[in-house]
Every structure is written in C-alpha cells, then in structure tokens.
Design a protein around this motif. Sequence first.
Motif: not given
Length: 256
Positions: A33-48, A218-227
């Motif tokens: 029931g929430t809106i959860h966003a995955l963010i991060g610089p290009n190449g962070a692994g979001k689309t993968t 909630t926002i999860t920040v990815l960088q280089r494939g890690e949280v």
Amino acid sequence: MTHADMILETKGLTRQFNGFTAVNGIDLRVRRGTIHALIGPNGAGKTTCFNLLTKFLTPSSGQIFFDGHEITKAAPAAIARSGVIRSFQISAVFPCLTPVENVTIALQRPLGVSFRFWKSSAMLIRLRERALELLDEVGLAPYADVKTVELSYGHKRALEIATTLAMDPVLMLLDEPTQGMGHEDVDRVTALIRKVSSGRTILMVEHNMKMVSSIADTITVLQRGEVLAEGDYASVSANPKVKEAYMGTENELLAH
C-alpha cells in the motif's frame, strides 16, 4: 513491522554480467500500500533490479518473495498473472490504434479471451465500457477515439498507465514515468500516480527528485549495485553518503 506488511522482498539479490556485478546483494522490502522509489546515479543498477523482479533477467543469486511466496524461479508470465505488472515506456501501446482499443487489448489478457473477443458483441461492449472507465481515471476520456500516435507525450504516458491498470496490478512497477516530460506533464503524471496508488502498491524507478520528494513514502538509493541509503525523503536527502553520490551528477537532489 511484520513480514505480512511486505508485498515484495528480495534477499541478497545479485546479478553479474561477465564478471561485472550490476546488482550486489540487495535486500529490498516494499511495504504493502505504499509508493516506493528506487533512485541513484546512472549505472546504479536500478533497471537491472527491475528486470530481475519481473524475471526478464534471472538472478545470479538471491531470492525474490511476492506476497509471502518465493517467485525467484517463476516465469515472467506467472509473475504477471500473480499481479506484478510492469509499465513499459510507450512501446507497450499500439500507435495506430486508439486509446480505447489499446486498453481493450490490455483488458483481455487477465480474462484469457485473447483476440477472440469480437465473436461476442456483449463481451466487446463490456470491455469497451471498462476501457472507457480506465481512460476516464487517467484523464483520457476525451481522447478515447483519437489515434494514439496523435496524443501528446504526457497523454501517451497516461495511456501507458491505463493499460497497466487494465491488467489489474497488485504491485505496479513504473520505469521512469516522468522521463522526458516538461513541468506541466510531470505534475499531471505525479497526481495521476498518487490517484491510482489507492489500494495498490507502486515501485518506481525515477530520476525526477522533485516528483519523488512529493510522492514517495520510502526511497531506496542505489549506488554501484548496492543499497546506499533508505528511508523517507527527508532522511535520504540529508544523508552525507547520498549527497556525495550525487555531487557533480545531479545536484537536483539537494535543490528541493
């Protein structure tokens, strides 16, 4: 917070490509029931990460759970049937058909009637009525019978959300829903996502920080494939590691 509150969980989710680790041991927990966003610089692994969740890619290791059931080895079609529906950017709609025709086609998938619907005019009328309701929900009722190719960019994105809604998602995965939009369209699509999130869970990859700050629980920040960090916008945007990750790439994070 109990496991029952979690609609989607990953444990140690990892994907390697020829020795390169694109996603490295991600533990993601998406609350129902929430809106959860995955963010991060290009190449962070979001689309993968998105591709792993919908099984367009197979994890190298780790597990995926949806609604308490492990789906790591499930086929993409089985995952879609269980209610995990990914919105594909525009390419999912047929440009030469009208919005009402596009939504009608999407409505048939859960019904299992495929393209045989024209055998029953009663079925066709019911599908069209439901398609018009969905178009109305996303503000496209006035454009129901216009060729999709003639719609504005923002309206095409709204149609894409309508076709996703037609498949009755429990969990909607939105891949950069405001990409390439001007402010007016961003505001319209943000309001639309907030509206359609009622009674659903949304996980989205998004670059627009202003939009994320206004809508995500909630926002999860990815960088280089890690949280790198996780939390609400206030805590994530104040995190020194996040600020450093965005320095020189997107100071947008700090501007809002």
